[in-house]
Write a protein that holds these residues in place. Structure first.
Motif, PDB file in Angstrom:
ATOM      1  N   LEU A   1      45.960-120.940 -44.581  1.00 56.75           N
ATOM      2  CA  LEU A   1      46.315-120.284 -43.400  1.00 56.75           C
ATOM      3  C   LEU A   1      45.123-120.129 -42.571  1.00 56.75           C
ATOM      4  CD1 LEU A   1      48.854-117.404 -44.902  1.00 56.75           C
ATOM      5  CD2 LEU A   1      49.386-119.529 -43.379  1.00 56.75           C
ATOM      6  N   ARG A   2      45.030-120.345 -41.350  1.00 57.30           N
ATOM      7  CA  ARG A   2      44.075-120.110 -40.452  1.00 57.30           C
ATOM      8  C   ARG A   2      43.841-118.533 -40.323  1.00 57.30           C
ATOM      9  NH1 ARG A   2      46.244-124.276 -36.117  1.00 57.30           N
ATOM     10  NH2 ARG A   2      48.158-123.060 -36.806  1.00 57.30           N
TER      11      ARG A   2
ATOM     12  N   GLU B   1      51.254-119.119 -39.461  1.00 60.14           N
ATOM     13  CA  GLU B   1      50.343-117.910 -39.370  1.00 60.14           C
ATOM     14  C   GLU B   1      51.003-116.738 -38.767  1.00 60.14           C
ATOM     15  OE1 GLU B   1      48.071-121.435 -40.153  1.00 60.14           O
ATOM     16  OE2 GLU B   1      49.341-120.989 -38.599  1.00 60.14           O
TER      17      GLU B   1
ATOM     18  N   HIS C   1      45.542-113.193 -44.202  1.00 56.82           N
ATOM     19  CA  HIS C   1      44.790-113.781 -43.231  1.00 56.82           C
ATOM     20  C   HIS C   1      44.560-113.363 -41.944  1.00 56.82           C
ATOM     21  CE1 HIS C   1      48.955-114.384 -41.989  1.00 56.82           C
ATOM     22  NE2 HIS C   1      48.730-114.886 -40.762  1.00 56.82           N
TER      23      HIS C   1
END
Length: 546
Positions: free
Chosen positions: A365-366, A472, A526
């Motif tokens: 996950l960014r 995300e 994240h």
């Protein structure tokens, strides 16, 4: 510690591109917005030189549009035909770009594999000679195994989004990117491009190139100005400027500027007078009437008469009052300014953010940077509804930069609310606004005026549409009268996302067959709260509603 990611093969990227969840029960309009988001992301990664990630997104976009959406139950609805045809046409352009990118990925991967093979052979040779304590890492990968963990495809050095020392870099990066995009939009308006034409070019996939055209025009004007200044300087020094030495960058621009003549007027006049040892000074410029007869310049207009007044009634002015003498102590000197040098702008482009968390299936996950002031500003905008025990919702718009997602805009759409629900109205206007402003939808936020901070079954069904569009995506719940007063969540994947997609039970509150349907996205997760982050609030509600 920052590390360099290893190149990947085309086969690896293609395999990862096909790893996404498709569900035909989700409306086609949602999937078309997902396809549009993929293209926006691809354009950002392409501009940053990330060939592998660009290839992944364009390939996934083509697979989604051609293999999945062509058979969607809503494909024949009149309101979907135009958008589906536009997405299909965009795939045709993307296929050409895929053909251009694939050889670069292949070449980079083969060069890496060859270099790694030589390193392994050299290492084995040293091991055979009894050399001990050899390094066990080559190019960031174990010499014994390539590993099975999915990697980031960006070859720049990676940094941790959660590290405190990197968050100031993230804030500066977001501020610069928001300013850059605003400057480009102003430039587009100044060049006379209408909003309709801008949107048509953007949806047509040519947004990245025609922005460069405008930048090239400005650069050509600057080049032409510098050329003229250089000509003047050389002429003052008694030199000549060669016509062949002029830059030819204008030929790359679709706009053709008038060419500068080889021999200037000054040079032609000098050649004509070269026979005389001392050329006469040119006469002063005369003013001619229509008859052609010179005449003297017209007289200057008379000065306005000075203001007259009777000095007999003028009273002497009193002397100025002297300033008061302060007996207090002098002010304390200001604090010593921070002498640490700012990070040079070019260094903001030399790193990328590594994944800060992973889905339950192992996908990275960014990082999502959340402005720390967003929640309080949203509660202020929702305060009137909260007092009436009505829910309020907002959309989280943002941008992609350096493999991180930045929430930069809170959009409060027109909506209708009850104590337990909130429905957006005029969604087309909302998404048109996001497209016009180049914003990605990164999630949503809403209030629970009297309930605790949790995700109801209605909230879960709402959020699954966001998370299918972008893994995300987050959901923020604010419960101003309870503790905890807020939370930041995402669906688990698996099993939460799959359970919600397959759920057809009615009602606002109904149970699901799995327990861990959703989880925290902030701590741990994240999402990273970011101070000094740019944030704009856009309230689309009619004034009578609040």
């Amino acid at each position: 510690m920052a590390a360099m990611n290893s190149p990947v093969s085309v086969a690896e990227v293609t395999e990862q591109a096909g790893n996404y969840t498709y569900n035909a029960h989700i409306p086609l309009a949602n999937w078309l917005r997902t396809a549009s988001t993929m293209q926006k992301e691809a354009q950002v990664y392409e501009a940053e030189g990330n060939d592998a990630q660009t290839y992944l997104l364009l390939y996934r976009h083509a697979d989604l549009v051609l293999q999945k959406l062509q058979g969607h139950p809503d494909r024949n609805k009149p309101e979907n035909r135009k958008a589906l045809n536009a997405a299909t046409a965009a795939v045709s352009r993307d296929l050409k770009k895929l053909e251009e990118i694939a050889p670069r990925i292949k070449k980079r991967y083969e060069e890496y594999e060859e270099r790694r093979r030589r390193q392994l052979e050299a290492l084995k040779s040293l091991e055979g000679k009894g050399v001990q304590n050899l390094p066990q890492e080559l190019d960031g990968l174990s010499i014994h195994s390539r590993g099975s963990q999915r990697r980031s495809y960006d070859l720049r050095r990676t940094i941790d989004a959660r590290a405190q020392e990197n968050q100031s870099l993230a804030a500066r990066l977001a501020q610069r990117e928001v300013k850059r995009r605003d400057t480009i939009r102003r430039g587009v308006r100044q060049h006379g491009v209408s909003e309709e034409e801008e949107q048509a070019r953007r949806s047509g996939g040519t947004w990245d190139t025609w922005q460069d055209e405008f930048a090239q025009q400005d650069g050509d004007r600057d080049d032409l100005s510098s050329q003229l200044q250089e000509v003047a300087r050389l002429q003052q020094n008694g030199h000549r400027t060669s016509h062949a030495s002029r830059p030819t960058s204008q030929s790359a621009s679709p706009y053709h500027y008038p060419t500068v003549p080889y021999q200037t007027a000054q040079e032609r006049w000098s050649d004509a007078q070269s026979r005389d040892t001392a050329p006469a000074r040119p006469p002063k410029e005369q003013i001619y009437r229509s008859s052609g007869t010179p005449t003297a310049p017209p007289p200057l207009p008379p000065k306005p008469p000075a203001a007259t007044y009777d000095t007999r009634f003028e009273q002497p002015r009193p002397p100025p009052v002297p300033g008061k003498i302060s007996s207090s102590a002098p002010p304390l000197p200001g604090k010593t300014p921070d002498q640490r040098p700012l990070t040079p702008s070019h260094e903001l482009d030399e790193f990328t953010f590594k994944p800060s968390a992973f889905l339950e299936n192992g996908d990275p996950l960014r990082p999502v940077f959340l402005p720390s002031q967003l929640r309080n500003q949203f509660l202020v905008a929702a305060s009137a509804n909260t007092r009436l025990n009505l829910e309020t919702c907002g959309m989280l718009g943002g941008i992609l930069k350096s493999n991180a997602l930045f929430i930069t805009r809170l959009i409060i759409p027109e909506q209708t609310s009850t104590s337990d629900t909130c429905e957006t109205l005029n969604e087309e206007e909302l998404f048109d606004y996001c497209d016009k402003e180049e914003l990605m939808v990164l999630g949503w936020i809403h209030t629970h005026p009297t309930q605790t901070c949790f995700m109801s079954s209605r909230d879960l069904h709402t959020h699954v549409g966001y998370q299918v569009m972008m893994p995300e995506s987050i959901a923020i719940v604010c419960a101003p009268t309870k503790l905890p007063s807020w939370g930041c969540f995402r669906l688990t994947d698996p099993p939460g996302k799959q359970a919600i997609l397959n759920c057809s039970r009615p009602g606002i509150f109904h149970p699901h067959d799995v327990d861990n349907v959703y989880t925290e996205a902030l701590k741990p997760g994240h999402v990273v709260e970011l101070t000094d982050a740019p944030l704009e609030i856009v309230d689309m509600r009619p004034r009578k509603n609040f």
